[in-house]
Motif scaffolding. Structure first.
Motif, PDB file in Angstrom:
ATOM      1  N   THR A  79       9.338  -9.339   8.899  1.00  0.00           N
ATOM      2  CA  THR A  79       8.157  -8.956   8.120  1.00  0.00           C
ATOM      3  C   THR A  79       8.052  -7.445   7.926  1.00  0.00           C
ATOM      4  O   THR A  79       7.347  -6.991   7.030  1.00  0.00           O
ATOM      5  CB  THR A  79       6.870  -9.489   8.786  1.00  0.00           C
ATOM      6  N   GLN A  80       8.761  -6.656   8.751  1.00  0.00           N
ATOM      7  CA  GLN A  80       8.780  -5.200   8.585  1.00  0.00           C
ATOM      8  C   GLN A  80       9.913  -4.736   7.661  1.00  0.00           C
ATOM      9  O   GLN A  80      10.120  -3.528   7.498  1.00  0.00           O
ATOM     10  CB  GLN A  80       8.921  -4.487   9.947  1.00  0.00           C
ATOM     11  N   GLY A  81      10.647  -5.675   7.092  1.00  0.00           N
ATOM     12  CA  GLY A  81      11.729  -5.323   6.168  1.00  0.00           C
ATOM     13  C   GLY A  81      13.005  -4.887   6.853  1.00  0.00           C
ATOM     14  O   GLY A  81      13.814  -4.169   6.281  1.00  0.00           O
ATOM     15  N   ARG A  82      13.246  -5.366   8.074  1.00  0.00           N
ATOM     16  CA  ARG A  82      14.458  -5.019   8.817  1.00  0.00           C
ATOM     17  C   ARG A  82      15.371  -6.243   8.916  1.00  0.00           C
ATOM     18  O   ARG A  82      14.899  -7.334   9.184  1.00  0.00           O
ATOM     19  CB  ARG A  82      14.097  -4.526  10.218  1.00  0.00           C
ATOM     20  N   VAL A  83      16.670  -6.009   8.696  1.00  0.00           N
ATOM     21  CA  VAL A  83      17.621  -7.122   8.788  1.00  0.00           C
ATOM     22  C   VAL A  83      17.849  -7.461  10.252  1.00  0.00           C
ATOM     23  O   VAL A  83      17.853  -6.587  11.117  1.00  0.00           O
ATOM     24  CB  VAL A  83      18.966  -6.814   8.087  1.00  0.00           C
ATOM     25  N   GLN A  84      18.004  -8.738  10.523  1.00  0.00           N
ATOM     26  CA  GLN A  84      18.207  -9.214  11.898  1.00  0.00           C
ATOM     27  C   GLN A  84      19.676  -9.564  12.121  1.00  0.00           C
ATOM     28  O   GLN A  84      19.999 -10.606  12.645  1.00  0.00           O
ATOM     29  CB  GLN A  84      17.302 -10.421  12.162  1.00  0.00           C
ATOM     30  N   GLY A  85      20.563  -8.685  11.696  1.00  0.00           N
ATOM     31  CA  GLY A  85      21.996  -8.906  11.829  1.00  0.00           C
ATOM     32  C   GLY A  85      22.574  -9.499  10.555  1.00  0.00           C
ATOM     33  O   GLY A  85      22.009 -10.406   9.978  1.00  0.00           O
ATOM     34  N   VAL A  86      23.678  -8.955  10.115  1.00  0.00           N
ATOM     35  CA  VAL A  86      24.365  -9.434   8.920  1.00  0.00           C
ATOM     36  C   VAL A  86      25.595 -10.194   9.384  1.00  0.00           C
ATOM     37  O   VAL A  86      26.373  -9.687  10.189  1.00  0.00           O
ATOM     38  CB  VAL A  86      24.764  -8.269   7.995  1.00  0.00           C
ATOM     39  N   GLU A  87      25.767 -11.426   8.889  1.00  0.00           N
ATOM     40  CA  GLU A  87      26.896 -12.241   9.332  1.00  0.00           C
ATOM     41  C   GLU A  87      27.675 -12.799   8.152  1.00  0.00           C
ATOM     42  O   GLU A  87      27.101 -13.064   7.095  1.00  0.00           O
ATOM     43  CB  GLU A  87      26.403 -13.402  10.203  1.00  0.00           C
ATOM     44  N   PRO A  88      28.991 -12.963   8.316  1.00  0.00           N
ATOM     45  CA  PRO A  88      29.770 -13.642   7.278  1.00  0.00           C
ATOM     46  C   PRO A  88      29.330 -15.101   7.206  1.00  0.00           C
ATOM     47  O   PRO A  88      29.144 -15.747   8.237  1.00  0.00           O
ATOM     48  CB  PRO A  88      31.219 -13.507   7.743  1.00  0.00           C
ATOM     49  N   ILE A  89      29.140 -15.618   6.002  1.00  0.00           N
ATOM     50  CA  ILE A  89      28.599 -16.974   5.867  1.00  0.00           C
ATOM     51  C   ILE A  89      29.556 -17.968   5.217  1.00  0.00           C
ATOM     52  O   ILE A  89      29.292 -19.164   5.261  1.00  0.00           O
ATOM     53  CB  ILE A  89      27.249 -16.964   5.115  1.00  0.00           C
TER      54      ILE A  89
END
Length: 176
Positions: A79-89
């Motif tokens: 909700t604060q606009g922060r990514v919670q980790g980027v993962e290959p999908i």
């Protein structure tokens, strides 16, 4: 003077080197630390291909190289606009998530991004909509993950990988 075969070899080498550099720059997106503001990720790697609300009601972003690329990355945004980790999908392990419960077409698009190909398969009385995602099966094989959506295209009925015909040698380098 360069012969045609030497020129073709040089062009292929230059294209391969350029593609390698391009992929190397994109691969770093997965190293984005959790908690990084989405604005910073977007400034560095470009706007996401897709922004949606996932199955759990969270804001999700996807950077995809479909229809011709074999990679995509996804992240949940708090909700604060922060990514919670980027993962290959687009991986075998991540596609297995489709075994959990029922999946609608919108949920599949939100989880994996837009497909490379949308087509139909089967005889007329059992025809199904099929979404195909290009990816590297087992991180090696040029493959498509076929996601079958039933005759009305609304929910996943099955999925399985197969070879990507785009990489058949005869199609890539036609013989004269």
């Amino acid at each position: 003077m360069y012969s045609c075969s030497r020129m073709r070899a040089w062009v292929r080498g230059a294209l391969a080197a350029g593609a390698g550099l391009w992929l190397a720059g994109c691969a770093n997106i997965a190293a984005t630390p959790p908690g990084t503001p989405l604005t910073q990720v977007t400034a560095r790697f470009g706007a996401p291909t897709l922004r949606c609300v996932d199955r759990q009601g969270h804001d999700r972003v996807v950077w995809s190289r479909q229809p011709l690329g074999q990679y995509a990355w996804g992240a949940t945004v708090d909700t604060q606009g922060r990514v919670q980790g980027v993962e290959p999908i687009l991986t075998d392990a991540h596609f297995r998530i489709l075994k959990q419960g029922e999946w609608t077409a919108d949920q599949v698009r939100c989880e994996f991004g837009p497909p490379a190909i949308i087509d139909t398969a089967g005889l007329p009385n059992v025809r199904q909509i099929v979404w195909s995602y290009r990816y590297k099966q087992d991180h090696v094989w040029n493959s498509l993950m076929y996601v079958f959506m039933g005759p009305d295209g609304r929910k996943v009925t099955k999925f399985h990988p197969g070879p990507d015909p785009m990489y058949d040698r005869e199609d890539v380098f036609p013989r004269n």
